[in-house]
Design a protein around this motif. Structure first.
Motif, short mmCIF file in Angstrom:
data_model
loop_
_atom_site.label_atom_id
_atom_site.label_comp_id
_atom_site.label_asym_id
_atom_site.label_seq_id
_atom_site.Cartn_x
_atom_site.Cartn_y
_atom_site.Cartn_z
N HIS A 169 4.20 5.22 -5.67
CA HIS A 169 4.51 4.77 -7.03
C HIS A 169 5.90 4.10 -7.11
O HIS A 169 6.67 4.35 -8.03
CB HIS A 169 4.46 5.95 -8.01
CG HIS A 169 3.16 6.70 -7.97
ND1 HIS A 169 1.98 6.18 -8.48
CD2 HIS A 169 2.85 7.92 -7.45
CE1 HIS A 169 1.01 7.06 -8.29
NE2 HIS A 169 1.50 8.12 -7.67
N GLN A 206 0.83 -1.21 0.00
CA GLN A 206 0.00 0.00 0.00
C GLN A 206 0.86 1.25 0.00
O GLN A 206 0.57 2.22 -0.72
CB GLN A 206 -0.93 0.00 1.22
CG GLN A 206 -2.02 -1.07 1.15
CD GLN A 206 -2.92 -1.05 2.37
OE1 GLN A 206 -2.61 -0.41 3.38
NE2 GLN A 206 -4.03 -1.78 2.30
N LEU A 222 2.29 1.68 -3.38
CA LEU A 222 1.26 2.13 -4.33
C LEU A 222 1.05 3.63 -4.23
O LEU A 222 0.91 4.32 -5.25
CB LEU A 222 -0.05 1.38 -4.05
CG LEU A 222 -1.17 1.52 -5.09
CD1 LEU A 222 -0.74 0.95 -6.43
CD2 LEU A 222 -2.43 0.82 -4.59
N MET A 281 6.39 -2.87 -5.00
CA MET A 281 5.14 -3.53 -5.37
C MET A 281 5.41 -4.91 -5.96
O MET A 281 4.70 -5.87 -5.67
CB MET A 281 4.36 -2.67 -6.37
CG MET A 281 3.69 -1.46 -5.73
SD MET A 281 2.50 -0.63 -6.84
CE MET A 281 3.63 0.20 -7.96
#
Length: 324
Positions: free
Chosen positions: A174, A168, A171, A179
């Motif tokens: 970015h 999270q 995310l 991720m």
């Protein structure tokens, strides 16, 4: 409430920090980068080894309790059938009292299988707390001082994936590298958890148990529980995920060895073990390492006797000659 929970976990957090720092010191002394993410990841793996090794006696007791529960299952069913269809309060209390007395007499505990998981949960939350404090540059409650806490909080695996970040967080920022690493680890966690349960359900359950309604319920849980990791795992920091993944792998290997060596009677694993032992005995018979003697009782199984392969030393006659 949060402060109260952290206060209860204080001794465990102190021990978690002690084990982490001890492993970190060892790997640093071996020449690894003290601030490197790999050093801290291996320290987390070391923490798992210490925790799970300490839990081996608990796991052995769990296996013994499961065996006892299988042995007394027919008696438990008789008690349940005795009160079948009776839904009044007195009957339910009588059945519960009779079941508790039976568990006490036989030395069994239906909740014993949950004990290893319950013991690990405080360690899991303590590690989460240690990582969370390190993320915000907070000093630990024990050996994790300010310098080590900062090192742990800012450590990155291969300089691209900070251990304090979750999927999270990545995310929101970015961060594609985090991720990818987090997604791979969540997939491995789900796969290892599912395979561990599959080993038990497909190989280590007796044929009689497979026909029961309880088995069908457990089979549904086998498919449902891994999805908890699929969703909740994305909120875990990478450091916690490394701990949980290593724990899953340990459990998977440990379960494989236990099922192979001590399978449930009447299960597929038990039949395969008997086949392995039969093939081994045939090979030993062919090699002359063992022989079959006559059974002790008429109509019984032949007695297996092992042939000694120790070389017999020739006896000297010098002493006899001297006495003469």
């Amino acid at each position: 409430m949060e402060n109260f929970f952290l206060t209860i976990l204080w001794p465990i957090r102190w021990l978690v920090e002690l084990v982490l720092v001890a492993w970190h010191w060892l790997f640093s002394a071996l020449g690894m980068d003290p601030a490197g993410g790999l050093t801290w990841v291996l320290s987390i793996v070391g923490l798992v080894i210490v925790v799970r090794a300490a839990l081996i006696p608990v796991f052995v007791r769990q296996i013994k309790n499961q065996r006892k529960m299988l042995e007394v299952a027919p008696q438990i069913k008789k008690i349940q059938d005795k009160y079948k269809g009776k839904r009044d309060q007195l009957s339910r209390e009588a059945m519960s009292r009779e079941m508790m007395e039976f568990y006490k007499e036989t030395g069994t505990n239906p909740l014993a299988s949950c004990i290893p998981l319950l013991i690990q949960m405080p360690i899991f939350f303590s590690l989460f707390s240690v990582l969370n404090n390190a993320q915000h540059d907070k000093v630990g409650v024990g050996p994790l001082n300010a310098a080590l806490s900062k090192s742990f909080g800012h450590a990155s695996l291969f300089d691209v994936a900070p251990l304090h970040m979750s999927f999270q967080d990545a995310l929101n920022e970015h961060n594609a590298a985090v991720m990818i690493v987090a997604a791979v680890m969540v997939a491995l966690m789900v796969a290892s958890q599912f395979y561990t349960q599959l080993q038990i359900m497909s190989k280590n359950i007796s044929d009689e148990t497979k026909n029961s309604p309880q088995f069908r319920q457990q089979r549904m849980l086998m498919y449902f529980l891994p999805f908890i990791f699929l969703f909740s795992g994305f909120a875990f920091p990478l450091g916690v995920m490394f701990y949980w993944l290593t724990t899953n792998i340990w459990t998977m290997v440990q379960q494989f060895l236990v099922i192979r060596a001590m399978p449930t009677p009447g299960s597929e694993a038990a039949r395969r073990r008997e086949e392995r032992l039969a093939r081994k005995r045939e090979a030993q018979l062919a090699a002359g390492k063992i022989v079959l003697a006559e059974p002790a009782v008429e109509g019984g199984e032949p007695v297996v006797k092992r042939v000694s392969t120790q070389r017999v030393q020739p006896k000297s006659n010098k002493r006899g000659k001297k006495r003469r």
